[in-house]
Design an enzyme around this catalytic site. Structure first.
Site, PDB file in Angstrom:
ATOM      1  N   TYR A 110       0.440  -8.989  -4.846  1.00  0.00           N
ATOM      2  CA  TYR A 110      -0.830  -8.528  -4.477  1.00  0.00           C
ATOM      3  C   TYR A 110      -0.502  -7.306  -3.476  1.00  0.00           C
ATOM      4  CZ  TYR A 110      -5.594  -8.145  -3.054  1.00  0.00           C
ATOM      5  OH  TYR A 110      -6.737  -7.810  -2.928  1.00  0.00           O
ATOM      6  N   LYS A 141      -1.414  -3.217  -4.118  1.00  0.00           N
ATOM      7  CA  LYS A 141      -2.157  -2.531  -3.171  1.00  0.00           C
ATOM      8  C   LYS A 141      -1.433  -1.350  -2.480  1.00  0.00           C
ATOM      9  CE  LYS A 141      -6.126  -5.055  -3.712  1.00  0.00           C
ATOM     10  NZ  LYS A 141      -7.192  -4.458  -4.812  1.00  0.00           N
TER      11      LYS A 141
END
Length: 258
Positions: free
Chosen positions: A163, A167
């Site tokens: 994740y 990002k």
């Protein structure tokens, strides 16, 4: 002698600045908490909102409530994204669609999950920008894009190899897009929220051994609400932020500055 504006004058100026006057803004991930809150705040500020998600059924209640136009496409499908977006006369975009993936260390990560997280969170957002920007340029009215990133791109968080990487890639997409699109008066920014405590996030962040130590390190010491994430998104889209582009704005209660 000049006097500072009264509180009522300042309030009127702020209200006038956050008025989208019918501008069309696409919000992906609108079936989720942050996306739905963003749709509500944008429609309240006078925007014409196109709310998108993978299925129309997931958007029905929100669109009935807000008057937003529903649109379904899959962020992993380039042809589907192109077909859905190319004909839209957009002024703005909020890339809010995302996938959390897994909690895993680098040595334990499932590379197929990693690939899916990157495909949705970074590649999908880039594809939306790719196919939204030509009409924004053609119309010649400028515009604004806000990418919903994460504090996980700014600081290392345990278990967030997939994740956080996705990002961080999204933040770079923001910076490069801001550089490339500035000449068209199109601004591109990211917001980088902390956790919003929803049933989906509570399975991990709600664990006492995770929640307590994390919040102890955060100056404000609490989780964010969806409204607290949506409001800065709306601000960055608005003319009140007309000189802001290429930034990654932490909305994390001060955690990343600890």
């Amino acid at each position: 002698m000049n006097h500072p504006p009264t509180s009522s004058t300042s309030s009127e100026a702020r209200t006038a600045a956050i008025d989208f006057n019918g501008r069309t803004i696409l919000v992906t991930g609108a079936s989720g908490g942050i996306g739905a809150a963003t749709v509500r705040q944008l429609t309240s500020a006078g925007a014409k909102v196109i709310a998108s998600a993978r299925t129309l059924d997931s958007l029905a209640a929100l669109c009935d409530e807000t008057g937003a136009q529903p649109l379904a496409f899959d962020l992993t499908d380039e042809d589907g994204i192109r077909d859905a977006i190319e004909g839209l006369d957009l002024w703005g975009v909020v890339n809010c669609g995302g996938f959390g993936g897994e909690i895993a260390t680098p040595q334990d990560t499932d590379i197929d999950v990693f690939d899916k997280v990157i495909s949705i969170n970074a590649r999908g957002a880039l594809l939306v920008i790719k196919y939204a920007v030509p009409s924004m340029i053609r119309q010649g009215n400028g515009g604004a894009i806000v990418n919903v990133s994460s504090q996980a791109s700014l600081v290392a968080l345990p278990g967030h190899i997939s994740y956080g990487s996705s990002k961080a890639a999204l933040d770079n997409i923001t910076r490069v897009s801001a550089l490339e699109l500035g000449k068209h008066n199109i601004r591109v920014n990211s917001v980088n929220p902390t956790v919003v405590m929803t049933p989906m996030s509570a399975w991990y962040w709600g664990k006492p051994e995770i929640e307590g130590p994390f919040l102890d390190q955060m100056p404000l010491g609490r989780w964010a609400t969806v409204e607290e994430i949506a409001a800065p998104i709306v601000f960055l889209l608005s003319d009140a932020a007309s000189m802001i582009t290429g930034v990654s704005l932490p909305i994390d209660g001060g955690y990343s500055n600890r």
